[in-house]
Design a protein around this motif. Structure first.
Motif, PDB file in Angstrom:
ATOM      1  N   LYS A  63       4.413  21.819  -4.139  1.00 44.05           N
ATOM      2  CA  LYS A  63       3.680  23.053  -3.872  1.00 44.05           C
ATOM      3  C   LYS A  63       4.538  24.277  -4.187  1.00 44.05           C
ATOM      4  CE  LYS A  63       2.911  24.526   0.364  1.00 44.05           C
ATOM      5  NZ  LYS A  63       2.394  24.618   1.736  1.00 44.05           N
ATOM      6  N   ASN A  64       5.838  24.170  -4.001  1.00 38.78           N
ATOM      7  CA  ASN A  64       6.751  25.285  -4.209  1.00 38.78           C
ATOM      8  C   ASN A  64       7.455  25.233  -5.564  1.00 38.78           C
ATOM      9  OD1 ASN A  64       6.190  26.241  -1.619  1.00 38.78           O
ATOM     10  ND2 ASN A  64       7.703  24.867  -0.741  1.00 38.78           N
ATOM     11  N   GLN A  65       6.975  24.443  -6.473  1.00 38.43           N
ATOM     12  CA  GLN A  65       7.635  24.278  -7.761  1.00 38.43           C
ATOM     13  C   GLN A  65       7.587  25.571  -8.581  1.00 38.43           C
ATOM     14  OE1 GLN A  65       5.967  21.237 -10.211  1.00 38.43           O
ATOM     15  NE2 GLN A  65       7.734  21.138 -11.549  1.00 38.43           N
ATOM     16  N   ASP A  66       6.483  26.301  -8.528  1.00 33.43           N
ATOM     17  CA  ASP A  66       6.390  27.562  -9.284  1.00 33.43           C
ATOM     18  C   ASP A  66       7.343  28.618  -8.733  1.00 33.43           C
ATOM     19  OD1 ASP A  66       4.449  26.460 -10.868  1.00 33.43           O
ATOM     20  OD2 ASP A  66       2.781  27.250  -9.683  1.00 33.43           O
ATOM     21  N   ASN A  67       7.607  28.611  -7.451  1.00 34.36           N
ATOM     22  CA  ASN A  67       8.484  29.591  -6.846  1.00 34.36           C
ATOM     23  C   ASN A  67       9.950  29.361  -7.229  1.00 34.36           C
ATOM     24  OD1 ASN A  67       6.243  30.621  -5.599  1.00 34.36           O
ATOM     25  ND2 ASN A  67       6.601  29.572  -3.676  1.00 34.36           N
ATOM     26  N   GLU A  68      10.321  28.117  -7.468  1.00 36.21           N
ATOM     27  CA  GLU A  68      11.706  27.793  -7.808  1.00 36.21           C
ATOM     28  C   GLU A  68      12.042  28.199  -9.230  1.00 36.21           C
ATOM     29  OE1 GLU A  68      12.132  23.693  -6.992  1.00 36.21           O
ATOM     30  OE2 GLU A  68      11.949  23.931  -4.820  1.00 36.21           O
ATOM     31  N   GLU A  69      11.058  28.189 -10.100  1.00 42.54           N
ATOM     32  CA  GLU A  69      11.308  28.528 -11.515  1.00 42.54           C
ATOM     33  C   GLU A  69      11.215  29.967 -11.704  1.00 42.54           C
ATOM     34  OE1 GLU A  69       8.474  26.393 -13.744  1.00 42.54           O
ATOM     35  OE2 GLU A  69       9.395  24.481 -13.351  1.00 42.54           O
ATOM     36  N   PHE A 105       0.826  -1.200   0.000  1.00 37.24           N
ATOM     37  CA  PHE A 105       0.000   0.000   0.000  1.00 37.24           C
ATOM     38  C   PHE A 105       0.862   1.252   0.000  1.00 37.24           C
ATOM     39  CE2 PHE A 105      -2.685   3.223   1.951  1.00 37.24           C
ATOM     40  CZ  PHE A 105      -3.831   3.106   1.177  1.00 37.24           C
ATOM     41  N   PHE A 106       1.891   1.294   0.850  1.00 35.01           N
ATOM     42  CA  PHE A 106       2.765   2.462   0.891  1.00 35.01           C
ATOM     43  C   PHE A 106       3.580   2.612  -0.390  1.00 35.01           C
ATOM     44  CE2 PHE A 106       2.084   2.494   5.520  1.00 35.01           C
ATOM     45  CZ  PHE A 106       1.781   3.834   5.665  1.00 35.01           C
ATOM     46  N   PHE A 107       3.999   1.490  -0.973  1.00 34.24           N
ATOM     47  CA  PHE A 107       4.721   1.551  -2.241  1.00 34.24           C
ATOM     48  C   PHE A 107       3.826   2.123  -3.338  1.00 34.24           C
ATOM     49  CE2 PHE A 107       6.085  -0.433  -6.256  1.00 34.24           C
ATOM     50  CZ  PHE A 107       7.375   0.072  -6.320  1.00 34.24           C
ATOM     51  N   GLY A 108       2.580   1.686  -3.369  1.00 31.40           N
ATOM     52  CA  GLY A 108       1.634   2.206  -4.351  1.00 31.40           C
ATOM     53  C   GLY A 108       1.344   3.681  -4.148  1.00 31.40           C
ATOM     54  N   MET A 109       1.204   4.099  -2.890  1.00 36.11           N
ATOM     55  CA  MET A 109       0.985   5.520  -2.613  1.00 36.11           C
ATOM     56  C   MET A 109       2.193   6.350  -3.030  1.00 36.11           C
ATOM     57  SD  MET A 109      -2.017   5.973  -1.650  1.00 36.11           S
ATOM     58  CE  MET A 109      -1.971   7.636  -1.024  1.00 36.11           C
ATOM     59  N   MET A 110       3.390   5.797  -2.848  1.00 37.70           N
ATOM     60  CA  MET A 110       4.597   6.497  -3.264  1.00 37.70           C
ATOM     61  C   MET A 110       4.597   6.675  -4.787  1.00 37.70           C
ATOM     62  SD  MET A 110       8.569   5.351  -2.816  1.00 37.70           S
ATOM     63  CE  MET A 110       8.382   4.016  -3.982  1.00 37.70           C
ATOM     64  N   LYS A 111       4.215   5.633  -5.512  1.00 42.05           N
ATOM     65  CA  LYS A 111       4.168   5.721  -6.969  1.00 42.05           C
ATOM     66  C   LYS A 111       3.114   6.720  -7.431  1.00 42.05           C
ATOM     67  CE  LYS A 111       7.096   2.720  -8.585  1.00 42.05           C
ATOM     68  NZ  LYS A 111       8.146   3.080  -9.503  1.00 42.05           N
ATOM     69  N   LEU A 112       1.951   6.743  -6.765  1.00 46.30           N
ATOM     70  CA  LEU A 112       0.901   7.676  -7.154  1.00 46.30           C
ATOM     71  C   LEU A 112       1.273   9.117  -6.839  1.00 46.30           C
ATOM     72  CD1 LEU A 112      -2.351   5.805  -6.110  1.00 46.30           C
ATOM     73  CD2 LEU A 112      -1.638   6.418  -8.408  1.00 46.30           C
ATOM     74  N   SER A 113       1.907   9.349  -5.709  1.00 48.58           N
ATOM     75  CA  SER A 113       2.224  10.719  -5.323  1.00 48.58           C
ATOM     76  C   SER A 113       3.498  11.239  -5.984  1.00 48.58           C
ATOM     77  CB  SER A 113       2.340  10.831  -3.807  1.00 48.58           C
ATOM     78  OG  SER A 113       3.418  10.066  -3.340  1.00 48.58           O
ATOM     79  N   ALA A 114       4.258  10.385  -6.646  1.00 50.86           N
ATOM     80  CA  ALA A 114       5.478  10.833  -7.323  1.00 50.86           C
ATOM     81  C   ALA A 114       5.147  11.753  -8.490  1.00 50.86           C
ATOM     82  CB  ALA A 114       6.285   9.637  -7.812  1.00 50.86           C
ATOM     83  N   LYS A 115       3.984  11.606  -9.076  1.00 52.09           N
ATOM     84  CA  LYS A 115       3.579  12.419 -10.222  1.00 52.09           C
ATOM     85  C   LYS A 115       3.021  13.774  -9.800  1.00 52.09           C
ATOM     86  CE  LYS A 115       4.065   8.957 -13.157  1.00 52.09           C
ATOM     87  NZ  LYS A 115       5.053   8.884 -14.144  1.00 52.09           N
ATOM     88  N   THR A 116       2.715  13.950  -8.519  1.00 59.06           N
ATOM     89  CA  THR A 116       2.133  15.198  -8.032  1.00 59.06           C
ATOM     90  C   THR A 116       3.210  16.273  -7.959  1.00 59.06           C
ATOM     91  OG1 THR A 116       0.615  13.889  -6.691  1.00 59.06           O
ATOM     92  CG2 THR A 116       0.800  16.226  -6.173  1.00 59.06           C
ATOM     93  N   PRO A 117       2.979  17.426  -8.562  1.00 55.18           N
ATOM     94  CA  PRO A 117       3.994  18.481  -8.516  1.00 55.18           C
ATOM     95  C   PRO A 117       4.120  19.072  -7.113  1.00 55.18           C
ATOM     96  CG  PRO A 117       2.038  19.252  -9.648  1.00 55.18           C
ATOM     97  CD  PRO A 117       1.830  17.800  -9.367  1.00 55.18           C
TER      98      PRO A 117
END
Length: 57
Positions: free
Chosen positions: A51-57, A37-49
């Motif tokens: 929150k601070n990604q816009d600030n870094e660019e 379950f945790f491995f699957g959640m890790m795979k699903l959440s890896a695609k989520t950008p």
């Protein structure tokens, strides 16, 4: 691919709840189910950008 992970996660959750409702729950099924379950959640959440990604660019 995301849909497959979601379906597998639901099946794992159902199996874990089913195992918990038996008279004598199997510890190994719980451990393996939680790890998967945790491995699957890790795979699903890896695609989520981030929150601070816009600030870094």
């Amino acid at each position: 691919m995301k849909n497959i992970y979601i379906i597998v996660m639901i099946l794992i959750a159902i199996a874990l709840f089913w195992n918990q409702n038996t008279v004598k729950p199997n510890l190994w099924i719980k451990i393996i189910g939680i790890v998967l379950f945790f491995f699957g959640m890790m795979k699903l959440s890896a695609k989520t950008p981030s929150k601070n990604q816009d600030n870094e660019e």
